[in-house]
Motif scaffolding. Structure first.
Motif, mmCIF file in Angstrom:
data_model
loop_
_atom_site.group_PDB
_atom_site.id
_atom_site.type_symbol
_atom_site.label_atom_id
_atom_site.label_comp_id
_atom_site.label_asym_id
_atom_site.label_seq_id
_atom_site.Cartn_x
_atom_site.Cartn_y
_atom_site.Cartn_z
ATOM 1 N N ASP A 1 4.533 -0.154 -4.259
ATOM 2 C CA ASP A 1 4.954 -0.945 -5.413
ATOM 3 C C ASP A 1 4.699 -0.203 -6.714
ATOM 4 O O ASP A 1 5.540 -0.189 -7.615
ATOM 5 C CB ASP A 1 4.218 -2.291 -5.409
ATOM 6 C CG ASP A 1 4.524 -3.093 -4.168
ATOM 7 O OD1 ASP A 1 5.705 -3.395 -3.946
ATOM 8 O OD2 ASP A 1 3.587 -3.386 -3.408
ATOM 9 N N GLU A 2 3.536 0.421 -6.802
ATOM 10 C CA GLU A 2 3.199 1.182 -8.008
ATOM 11 C C GLU A 2 4.183 2.331 -8.220
ATOM 12 O O GLU A 2 4.669 2.564 -9.333
ATOM 13 C CB GLU A 2 1.775 1.745 -7.900
ATOM 14 C CG GLU A 2 0.694 0.695 -7.648
ATOM 15 C CD GLU A 2 0.273 -0.063 -8.899
ATOM 16 O OE1 GLU A 2 0.695 0.325 -10.005
ATOM 17 O OE2 GLU A 2 -0.485 -1.045 -8.753
ATOM 18 N N LEU B 1 0.077 -6.152 -3.081
ATOM 19 C CA LEU B 1 0.513 -4.910 -3.707
ATOM 20 C C LEU B 1 -0.007 -3.691 -2.962
ATOM 21 O O LEU B 1 -1.140 -3.689 -2.475
ATOM 22 C CB LEU B 1 0.016 -4.851 -5.158
ATOM 23 C CG LEU B 1 0.710 -5.832 -6.095
ATOM 24 C CD1 LEU B 1 -0.010 -5.895 -7.433
ATOM 25 C CD2 LEU B 1 2.161 -5.413 -6.299
ATOM 26 N N THR B 2 0.844 -2.657 -2.904
ATOM 27 C CA THR B 2 0.432 -1.395 -2.313
ATOM 28 C C THR B 2 0.879 -0.256 -3.239
ATOM 29 O O THR B 2 1.558 -0.484 -4.247
ATOM 30 C CB THR B 2 1.089 -1.173 -0.929
ATOM 31 O OG1 THR B 2 2.508 -1.070 -1.128
ATOM 32 C CG2 THR B 2 0.774 -2.316 0.020
ATOM 33 N N ALA B 3 0.539 0.955 -2.848
ATOM 34 C CA ALA B 3 0.940 2.125 -3.629
ATOM 35 C C ALA B 3 2.462 2.223 -3.724
ATOM 36 O O ALA B 3 2.993 2.742 -4.708
ATOM 37 C CB ALA B 3 0.360 3.392 -2.999
ATOM 38 N N HIS C 1 12.007 0.892 -0.420
ATOM 39 C CA HIS C 1 11.133 -0.218 -0.841
ATOM 40 C C HIS C 1 11.924 -1.043 -1.846
ATOM 41 O O HIS C 1 12.447 -0.491 -2.818
ATOM 42 C CB HIS C 1 9.856 0.355 -1.472
ATOM 43 C CG HIS C 1 8.778 -0.661 -1.660
ATOM 44 N ND1 HIS C 1 8.174 -1.302 -0.607
ATOM 45 C CD2 HIS C 1 8.189 -1.150 -2.782
ATOM 46 C CE1 HIS C 1 7.267 -2.141 -1.069
ATOM 47 N NE2 HIS C 1 7.256 -2.069 -2.380
ATOM 48 N N SER D 1 6.461 -6.459 -4.547
ATOM 49 C CA SER D 1 5.283 -6.663 -3.711
ATOM 50 C C SER D 1 5.625 -6.155 -2.322
ATOM 51 O O SER D 1 6.779 -5.853 -2.017
ATOM 52 C CB SER D 1 4.861 -8.137 -3.669
ATOM 53 O OG SER D 1 5.773 -8.884 -2.915
ATOM 54 N N THR D 2 4.609 -6.022 -1.486
ATOM 55 C CA THR D 2 4.817 -5.505 -0.142
ATOM 56 C C THR D 2 4.613 -6.656 0.831
ATOM 57 O O THR D 2 3.489 -7.078 1.091
ATOM 58 C CB THR D 2 3.846 -4.344 0.146
ATOM 59 O OG1 THR D 2 4.070 -3.318 -0.832
ATOM 60 C CG2 THR D 2 4.087 -3.775 1.539
ATOM 61 N N SER E 1 4.884 -7.020 3.944
ATOM 62 C CA SER E 1 4.197 -6.794 5.221
ATOM 63 C C SER E 1 2.682 -6.928 5.077
ATOM 64 O O SER E 1 1.996 -7.224 6.057
ATOM 65 C CB SER E 1 4.552 -5.412 5.775
ATOM 66 O OG SER E 1 4.194 -4.406 4.845
ATOM 67 N N VAL E 2 2.159 -6.715 3.879
ATOM 68 C CA VAL E 2 0.707 -6.873 3.680
ATOM 69 C C VAL E 2 0.398 -8.071 2.788
ATOM 70 O O VAL E 2 -0.771 -8.358 2.518
ATOM 71 C CB VAL E 2 0.054 -5.606 3.087
ATOM 72 C CG1 VAL E 2 0.365 -4.398 3.962
ATOM 73 C CG2 VAL E 2 0.482 -5.356 1.658
#
Lengths: 83, 83
Positions: free
Chosen positions: B73-74, B69-71, B45, B62-63, B65-66
């Motif tokens: 990124d966290e 933010l997703t997990a 990532h 950031s993600t 593809s979506v």
């Protein structure tokens, strides 16, 4: 251009040389950043480096002390192109 | 926010985590970029990385593809903070 006064909300950007390279992947892009970094240290002149979109590197060359382009930027650009 | 339509000239930016670090010099900033790069490869990532102003690194997670933010990124943010 001192007679031109931009409105609130505008930032004057110094003249700069900018170029973007798309590499095979993140690892290749990071390796390129390191080669550029070594050249920058040799030259004592450092571009802004943006590694974005996983495999793309954008370099921005300008001379902050004069707020624009100098021969140092041209020299560094030529050296980077020779990588 | 689909009901909000921005006028011409606007670009919608995805939600992102961003943080900036100021290091001792260009060499230290580039070393930090490499440590972040190694973590990014481990995580599969990759953040956007801006090395600017000679010694400052801004990361943007950031993600794509979506478009937000997703997990992932966290998790990467926590790992970078632990460097």
């Amino acid at each position: 251009m001192d007679e031109v006064t931009a409105g609130d909300g505008w930032t004057r950007e110094a003249a700069a040389l900018t170029r973007e390279w798309t590499l095979a992947d993140f690892s290749a892009a990071l390796a390129f950043v390191n080669r550029v970094g070594a050249l920058a240290e040799e030259h004592g002149h450092h571009p802004d480096i943006l590694l974005h979109g996983w495999n793309t590197v954008r370099l921005t060359l300008s001379t902050h002390s004069v707020g624009g382009l100098t021969a140092a930027d041209e020299r560094l650009a030529v050296a980077i192109d020779a990588l």
